[in-house]
Design a protein around this motif. Sequence first.
Motif, PDB file in Angstrom:
ATOM      1  N   TRP A  32       0.846  -1.186   0.000  1.00  0.00           N
ATOM      2  CA  TRP A  32       0.000   0.000   0.000  1.00  0.00           C
ATOM      3  C   TRP A  32       0.881   1.235   0.000  1.00  0.00           C
ATOM      4  O   TRP A  32       1.815   1.346   0.801  1.00  0.00           O
ATOM      5  CB  TRP A  32      -0.919   0.028   1.218  1.00  0.00           C
ATOM      6  CG  TRP A  32      -1.978  -1.029   1.226  1.00  0.00           C
ATOM      7  CD1 TRP A  32      -2.114  -2.078   0.373  1.00  0.00           C
ATOM      8  CD2 TRP A  32      -3.044  -1.139   2.156  1.00  0.00           C
ATOM      9  NE1 TRP A  32      -3.203  -2.838   0.709  1.00  0.00           N
ATOM     10  CE2 TRP A  32      -3.798  -2.278   1.810  1.00  0.00           C
ATOM     11  CE3 TRP A  32      -3.449  -0.390   3.258  1.00  0.00           C
ATOM     12  CZ2 TRP A  32      -4.923  -2.675   2.522  1.00  0.00           C
ATOM     13  CZ3 TRP A  32      -4.555  -0.790   3.973  1.00  0.00           C
ATOM     14  CH2 TRP A  32      -5.296  -1.916   3.596  1.00  0.00           C
ATOM     15  N   GLN A  33       0.586   2.164  -0.869  1.00  0.00           N
ATOM     16  CA  GLN A  33       1.368   3.395  -1.005  1.00  0.00           C
ATOM     17  C   GLN A  33       0.822   4.464  -0.063  1.00  0.00           C
ATOM     18  O   GLN A  33      -0.379   4.733  -0.030  1.00  0.00           O
ATOM     19  CB  GLN A  33       1.302   3.893  -2.443  1.00  0.00           C
ATOM     20  CG  GLN A  33       2.047   5.173  -2.684  1.00  0.00           C
ATOM     21  CD  GLN A  33       1.832   5.694  -4.092  1.00  0.00           C
ATOM     22  OE1 GLN A  33       1.236   5.039  -4.946  1.00  0.00           O
ATOM     23  NE2 GLN A  33       2.305   6.892  -4.326  1.00  0.00           N
ATOM     24  N   CYS A  41      -0.253   7.994   1.334  1.00  0.00           N
ATOM     25  CA  CYS A  41      -0.785   9.223   0.742  1.00  0.00           C
ATOM     26  C   CYS A  41      -0.672  10.302   1.808  1.00  0.00           C
ATOM     27  O   CYS A  41      -1.255  10.188   2.883  1.00  0.00           O
ATOM     28  CB  CYS A  41      -2.241   9.022   0.314  1.00  0.00           C
ATOM     29  SG  CYS A  41      -2.964  10.499  -0.441  1.00  0.00           S
ATOM     30  N   LEU A  45      -3.014   4.168  -0.723  1.00  0.00           N
ATOM     31  CA  LEU A  45      -3.527   3.809  -2.040  1.00  0.00           C
ATOM     32  C   LEU A  45      -3.215   2.342  -2.262  1.00  0.00           C
ATOM     33  O   LEU A  45      -2.051   1.930  -2.215  1.00  0.00           O
ATOM     34  CB  LEU A  45      -2.878   4.672  -3.122  1.00  0.00           C
ATOM     35  CG  LEU A  45      -3.094   6.182  -2.965  1.00  0.00           C
ATOM     36  CD1 LEU A  45      -2.205   6.949  -3.927  1.00  0.00           C
ATOM     37  CD2 LEU A  45      -4.551   6.531  -3.155  1.00  0.00           C
ATOM     38  N   SER A  61      -3.340  -0.803  -4.775  1.00  0.00           N
ATOM     39  CA  SER A  61      -3.395  -1.073  -6.204  1.00  0.00           C
ATOM     40  C   SER A  61      -4.575  -1.972  -6.551  1.00  0.00           C
ATOM     41  O   SER A  61      -4.880  -2.937  -5.864  1.00  0.00           O
ATOM     42  CB  SER A  61      -2.096  -1.747  -6.646  1.00  0.00           C
ATOM     43  OG  SER A  61      -2.144  -2.027  -8.025  1.00  0.00           O
ATOM     44  N   GLU A  91      -5.175  -1.068 -13.040  1.00  0.00           N
ATOM     45  CA  GLU A  91      -4.790   0.247 -13.548  1.00  0.00           C
ATOM     46  C   GLU A  91      -5.238   1.379 -12.620  1.00  0.00           C
ATOM     47  O   GLU A  91      -4.843   2.523 -12.792  1.00  0.00           O
ATOM     48  CB  GLU A  91      -5.391   0.473 -14.939  1.00  0.00           C
ATOM     49  CG  GLU A  91      -4.886  -0.480 -15.993  1.00  0.00           C
ATOM     50  CD  GLU A  91      -3.419  -0.237 -16.311  1.00  0.00           C
ATOM     51  OE1 GLU A  91      -3.020   0.917 -16.491  1.00  0.00           O
ATOM     52  OE2 GLU A  91      -2.669  -1.240 -16.370  1.00  0.00           O
ATOM     53  N   GLN A  92      -6.059   1.055 -11.649  1.00  0.00           N
ATOM     54  CA  GLN A  92      -6.587   2.056 -10.722  1.00  0.00           C
ATOM     55  C   GLN A  92      -6.110   1.760  -9.306  1.00  0.00           C
ATOM     56  O   GLN A  92      -5.373   0.814  -9.072  1.00  0.00           O
ATOM     57  CB  GLN A  92      -8.123   2.063 -10.791  1.00  0.00           C
ATOM     58  CG  GLN A  92      -8.642   2.424 -12.177  1.00  0.00           C
ATOM     59  CD  GLN A  92     -10.154   2.471 -12.213  1.00  0.00           C
ATOM     60  OE1 GLN A  92     -10.828   1.618 -11.631  1.00  0.00           O
ATOM     61  NE2 GLN A  92     -10.686   3.463 -12.892  1.00  0.00           N
ATOM     62  N   VAL A  93      -6.546   2.608  -8.368  1.00  0.00           N
ATOM     63  CA  VAL A  93      -6.209   2.419  -6.961  1.00  0.00           C
ATOM     64  C   VAL A  93      -7.469   2.580  -6.120  1.00  0.00           C
ATOM     65  O   VAL A  93      -8.427   3.240  -6.524  1.00  0.00           O
ATOM     66  CB  VAL A  93      -5.131   3.408  -6.475  1.00  0.00           C
ATOM     67  CG1 VAL A  93      -3.804   3.156  -7.180  1.00  0.00           C
ATOM     68  CG2 VAL A  93      -5.577   4.848  -6.659  1.00  0.00           C
ATOM     69  N   PRO A 146      -8.709   4.121  -2.559  1.00  0.00           N
ATOM     70  CA  PRO A 146      -8.295   4.945  -1.419  1.00  0.00           C
ATOM     71  C   PRO A 146      -8.672   4.240  -0.120  1.00  0.00           C
ATOM     72  O   PRO A 146      -9.789   3.754   0.033  1.00  0.00           O
ATOM     73  CB  PRO A 146      -9.092   6.241  -1.612  1.00  0.00           C
ATOM     74  CG  PRO A 146     -10.292   5.840  -2.410  1.00  0.00           C
ATOM     75  CD  PRO A 146      -9.871   4.673  -3.249  1.00  0.00           C
ATOM     76  N   ASN A 196      -5.732   7.381  -9.907  1.00  0.00           N
ATOM     77  CA  ASN A 196      -4.835   7.777  -8.822  1.00  0.00           C
ATOM     78  C   ASN A 196      -5.115   9.197  -8.328  1.00  0.00           C
ATOM     79  O   ASN A 196      -5.242   9.430  -7.123  1.00  0.00           O
ATOM     80  CB  ASN A 196      -3.378   7.637  -9.269  1.00  0.00           C
ATOM     81  CG  ASN A 196      -2.416   7.757  -8.112  1.00  0.00           C
ATOM     82  OD1 ASN A 196      -2.241   6.813  -7.364  1.00  0.00           O
ATOM     83  ND2 ASN A 196      -1.807   8.924  -7.969  1.00  0.00           N
ATOM     84  N   ALA A 216      -8.333   9.423  -6.315  1.00  0.00           N
ATOM     85  CA  ALA A 216      -8.200   8.770  -5.009  1.00  0.00           C
ATOM     86  C   ALA A 216      -7.387   9.634  -4.049  1.00  0.00           C
ATOM     87  O   ALA A 216      -7.746   9.775  -2.874  1.00  0.00           O
ATOM     88  CB  ALA A 216      -7.549   7.402  -5.169  1.00  0.00           C
ATOM     89  N   VAL A 217      -6.311  10.237  -4.545  1.00  0.00           N
ATOM     90  CA  VAL A 217      -5.494  11.119  -3.720  1.00  0.00           C
ATOM     91  C   VAL A 217      -6.329  12.314  -3.249  1.00  0.00           C
ATOM     92  O   VAL A 217      -6.303  12.681  -2.070  1.00  0.00           O
ATOM     93  CB  VAL A 217      -4.232  11.590  -4.477  1.00  0.00           C
ATOM     94  CG1 VAL A 217      -3.549  12.742  -3.761  1.00  0.00           C
ATOM     95  CG2 VAL A 217      -3.269  10.421  -4.671  1.00  0.00           C
TER      96      VAL A 217
END
Length: 135
Positions: free
Chosen positions: A6-7, A9, A25, A27, A30-32, A34, A48, A51-52
Amino acid sequence: MIPPTWQECRRPNDDTDDDELVGYLMSAGEQVIPVTLIGTPLGEAQANATAVALLHERGLMTLNGRWWCLLPEVVLGTDTDPLQPQPSWEWRSVFIVEASPQECRVRLEMPAEEERTSTVTLPVPVGELLRARQP
């Protein structure tokens, strides 16, 4: 523990924002998706940037509401183990008092006198241990 895939944010670190972690975020091709600090999805899979923006707008605010947690009739101290619910436990209204990548602490919304200083620690992501309470 928040999965390493998980990235993070964060709010931008500039004159108006403070680089505070507001969510993650996850994965989804191709999308994420939130995800809040406690690991609950804040929306469907999306671009992305969308979601951010959603996490910046509502990520922390979402945690500020009331939640449901499956707990015993009386919660004393910090010894309640939410991972081992008993048949007699009920969904009780709680507030999040602390969230980290490892755990989330909650307290009862309407504690009895003997429960006022009690908290329950949940692992993060919380999964089905904590449910958002509808307004």
